[in-house]
Each structure stands twice: as structure tokens, then as C-alpha cells.
Design an enzyme around this catalytic site. Structure first.
Site, PDB file in Angstrom:
ATOM      1  N   LYS A 251       2.768   2.295  -5.099  1.00 19.83           N
ATOM      2  CA  LYS A 251       3.580   1.891  -6.253  1.00 19.83           C
ATOM      3  C   LYS A 251       2.896   2.214  -7.573  1.00 19.83           C
ATOM      4  CE  LYS A 251       3.598  -2.334  -4.638  1.00 19.83           C
ATOM      5  NZ  LYS A 251       3.063  -2.103  -3.279  1.00 19.83           N
TER       6      LYS A 251
ATOM      7  N   GLY B   8      -3.610  -4.433  -4.620  1.00 19.26           N
ATOM      8  CA  GLY B   8      -4.515  -3.376  -5.042  1.00 19.26           C
ATOM      9  C   GLY B   8      -3.733  -2.122  -5.351  1.00 19.26           C
ATOM     10  N   HIS B   9      -3.772  -1.688  -6.600  1.00 17.81           N
ATOM     11  CA  HIS B   9      -3.033  -0.494  -7.006  1.00 17.81           C
ATOM     12  C   HIS B   9      -4.030   0.615  -7.308  1.00 17.81           C
ATOM     13  CE1 HIS B   9       0.271  -3.304  -7.409  1.00 17.81           C
ATOM     14  NE2 HIS B   9      -0.427  -3.989  -8.278  1.00 17.81           N
TER      15      HIS B   9
ATOM     16  N   GLN C 154       2.528  -6.272  -3.622  1.00 15.78           N
ATOM     17  CA  GLN C 154       2.739  -6.318  -2.174  1.00 15.78           C
ATOM     18  C   GLN C 154       4.056  -5.607  -1.833  1.00 15.78           C
ATOM     19  OE1 GLN C 154       1.781  -9.709  -3.539  1.00 15.78           O
ATOM     20  NE2 GLN C 154      -0.271  -8.961  -3.282  1.00 15.78           N
TER      21      GLN C 154
ATOM     22  N   ASP D  96       0.824  -1.220   0.000  1.00 17.79           N
ATOM     23  CA  ASP D  96       0.000   0.000   0.000  1.00 17.79           C
ATOM     24  C   ASP D  96       0.855   1.266   0.000  1.00 17.79           C
ATOM     25  OD1 ASP D  96      -2.331  -1.703   0.383  1.00 17.79           O
ATOM     26  OD2 ASP D  96      -1.723  -1.824   2.484  1.00 17.79           O
TER      27      ASP D  96
END
Length: 400
Positions: free
Chosen positions: A21, A45-46, A221, A18
Site C-alpha cells: 500500500k 509496516g509500510h 493492515q 503487506d
């Protein structure tokens, strides 16, 4: 920026995920020919913001928003087909074509719906929960390690007997029902939509390099969640370091020209496990609300705390970062003092108590904010090439 970073650049999370990125990948993607994701699954999750609109991707690399860029999903991934189909549909709904430039490894493994159910059953049976996202990632990797997984290369095959053979054992071991009809339907729909995208991505990336194409590797991650080097057992099920990304893509180590480590100006964690710099009371809630610290995959409130430079040094030791991207500096704008873990002790650095949101020049940052960045550089020996000052694509200080 590619002239200073080189033709093969990697972006790796340096904390517990988180870190933001997706934003740096989105910025760099315009200068690279191929954007590749290597490992993990829909537990990532991006989130990026473009022209005020939020986009969240779980399987697709963030760089997929850029028209004409080739997208690779490597063999280290485990892919939940309905999630991938939904992301493709979302992109197409925004007028972004993807199928003509999407390349999926024939060796990537499939996450079935029953894997998600097994994930939940395993979590509930543990005396101390790990904090899994229950997206089926761990069970899919379990099948991969047991050599019983189903790879993308079999998408066009008749898998009815394969799926039926799993029903009794899954029920017996985990108490989970396998909906064979739904699983086969998902497979058929995916084959029709993306069957032509499944290729030997190792050969594809090798040819891309030899013909002078540039590659941007998007890590998933982060280092502290790595199955080998993270805070075990509260980790993910894949290798999240640069070495893991190269393995997942089939790229040789010597091809990498730069590696950007991404870290928040503070720190967060989702789920259970050690968190030496976790904030307490009002400070934790203040960081959470200012930073919008709710999981993009689960929606869970993240635990919040202060920067741990000792952990950044560990992340650097396992990846060899050439640059830092320090994100969300503006979240600290209201802090009078900012605790930072250095050599096992919390040291209080001076806050700046002024607005840094949207600043795009390092020289325009408050002196204490500049000192904060310089201290990170001094303690880690790695230059801070990028500083995020807000969620928007344009809210970034570049120093490369």
C-alpha cells in the site's frame, strides 16, 4: 490522477496486509493536499523505495516523504511515543521537515511500553498463539474499550499518579512490571517535541474539505485482518476496512470519491490462521525469496501462496472498491502455471515465463500476464487501475 479519482481517495489492503500500500500512497501523495492515517499502530509496516533507498514507516503515512503535504494521524490510532519520535528523527535526518505539517488527533490513544510486555505475556499464555507482533496494540485497544486508556490530549498533564496506580494491577494480572520512570520520560520527551501538533483532527479535516483541499486516506493492515470481518481470531485489534478508516478519522461516508483495493498478484500471510491457497515446498520458498517476503515490522518470514479471488470479492463487498492495485506482478515471472482460487476451487492459469520487471505500459506485458489481470477484473467486476512491476516508485503501470 486526482482528476479521475476525485478529492477524497482511500487506499485499503485487500488481503492479510503487506500488499504494498505504501507505494501507491507515495505515488498518489504528490497530487493530494492531506495524507491521513486512521487506525492501528506500530504493528503496521509500510515499505517504499525512493532512488534506491528503502524507507520503512510504522506510524507515519508513507506520503510523509512529500514536502509540504499535511499529515494527519487520526483518533483511531494507538501511538507508541518512542516509535513516533524515532520516525520523526529519521525523516529529519533525511532533510525532510515534518513537525510544521504534522497533525495528531487529541483523541488518539497512547501505547505504553508496558502494553508491549502485556502483549507478549498474553501471547505466551494462549493455547494457540495468534501471531501478534507484540507491539502492544491489542492491550492498548483493550484499555481504550475499558475506558482506562490515556489519550494524546493528556500528554502535557502530570500522569505520575495515573501511571503509578497501574503498577500493582498490571503485575498481578499479567506478571509484568511497569517502569513508571521510563514511561513518564517518554511522555515528557514527546510533549516537548510534538505537543504543539496535537489538535482536533476531525475539525481540521472538515475544514480541509470545505475549503477544497484533497485528502488521501492510507489504510493500515488489511481487510482479512479486520476485527469484525477478518479471519477471527487471527486478526488485528482494529477496523481495517474503509468504514473503519472513516470512523478513525471522523470523515463522513459520502465524502469518499474513490477506494483503491491493494492486492498482491499472489498472497502472503504473517502468523497463524487459515490460508486456503498456501503454497507448499519449493513454490512457497520461491515466492518468498522472489518477493522478499519478510515482515517490515517483525522481520518474520511470511507464509506465501496463490491469489484467492474469492477473498478479493469479500474485500470488495465490505469496501466497494473502485479500482484494484495489483502489486508484485513480476514475482510470478518464473511460474509455468499459476494456481488461483476461483469459486472455491484452485484453477491453474497460464504463466508467462518472461521478465515483467519495470514495465510501465500494459500493452508491453506478455499476453498471459495481460490475461491474468483481465481475469481478476472479470471475476471481481472491478477494474485494475494500477499494476506494480517492481519495488521502485516508477515501476508501476497506470490505467486510470
Amino acid at each position: 490522477m486526482q482528476s479521475s479519482l476525485g478529492p477524497v481517495t482511500s487506499v485499503i489492503g485487500a488481503q492479510w496486509g503487506d500488499e504494498g500500500k505504501g507505494k501507491i500512497v507515495d505515488i498518489l501523495a504528490s497530487e493530494y493536499d492531506v495524507i491521513a492515517r486512521a487506525c492501528g499502530g506500530a504493528n503496521a509496516g509500510h515499505t517504499i523505495v525512493v532512488e534506491g533507498e528503502k524507507h520503512v514507516f510504522h506510524l507515519m503515512p508513507s506520503g510523509c516523504l512529500h514536502e509540504g503535504k499535511q499529515i494527519v494521524l487520526g483518533s483511531g490510532l494507538v501511538i507508541h511515543l518512542p516509535t513516533l519520535m524515532k520516525e520523526i528523527e529519521t525523516l529529519e535526518g533525511h532533510g525532510i521537515s515534518i513537525l510544521d505539517r504534522l497533525h495528531i488527533s487529541n483523541a488518539a490513544h497512547i501505547v505504553f511500553d508496558y502494553h508491549k510486555e502485556v502483549d507478549g505475556a498474553l501471547e505466551e499464555s494462549r493455547p494457540q498463539p495468534i501471531g501478534t507482533t507484540k507491539r502492544g496494540i491489542g492491550p492498548a485497544y483493550m484499555d481504550k474499550a475499558a475506558r482506562t486508556g490515556v489519550r494524546m490530549e493528556r500528554l502535557g498533564k502530570d500522569l505520575s499518579k495515573e501511571m503509578q496506580s497501574r503498577v500493582s494491577s498490571i503485575k498481578k494480572i499479567y506478571g509484568v512490571d511497569v517502569d513508571v520512570e521510563t514511561e513518564l520520560k517518554n511522555i515528557a520527551e514527546a510533549q516537548e517535541k510534538i505537543g504543539h501538533c496535537i489538535i482536533d483532527t476531525v475539525a481540521y479535516l472538515s475544514e480541509a474539505r470545505t475549503t477544497g483541499k484533497s485528502i488521501l486516506i492510507e489504510g493500515a493492515q488489511a481487510v482479512l485482518l479486520d476485527i469484525d470481518h477478518g479471519t477471527y481470531p487471527f486478526v488485528t485489534s482494529s477496523s481495517t476496512t474503509l468504514a473503519g478508516a472513516l470512523q478513525g478519522l471522523g470523515l463522513p461516508p459520502m465524502c469518499v470519491t474513490s477506494c483503491i483495493g491493494v492486492a498482491k498478484a499472489y498472497c502472503t500471510r504473517v502468523g497463524e490462521g487459515v490460508f486456503d491457497t498456501e503454497a507448499e515446498g519449493g513454490a512457497q520458498e520461491r515466492l518468498r525469496e522472489r518477493g522478499g517476503e519478510y515482515g517490515s515490522t517483525t522481520g518474520r518470514p511470511r507464509r506465501t501462496g496463490w491469489l484467492n479471488i474469492d477473498q478479493l470479492n469479500i474485500a470488495n463487498a465490505t469496501n466497494g472498491f473502485t479500482h484494484w492495485n495489483v502489486t508484485k506482478l513480476d514475482v510470478l515471472d518464473e511460474e509455468e502455471v499459476i494456481p488461483v482460487m476461483i469459486n472455491g476451487k484452485l484453477e491453474e492459469l497460464a504463466g508467462w515465463k518472461s521478465n515483467t520487471a519495470g514495465i510501465t505500459s500494459f500493452d508491453k506485458l506478455p499476453e498471459s500476464a495481460q490475461a491474468y489481470i483481465k481475469r481478476i477484473e472479470a471475476e471481481t467486476g472491478v477494474s485494475v487501475g494500477f499494476i506494480g512491476t517492481g519495488p521502485g516508485r516508477e515501476e508501476m503501470i497506470t490505467r486510470t
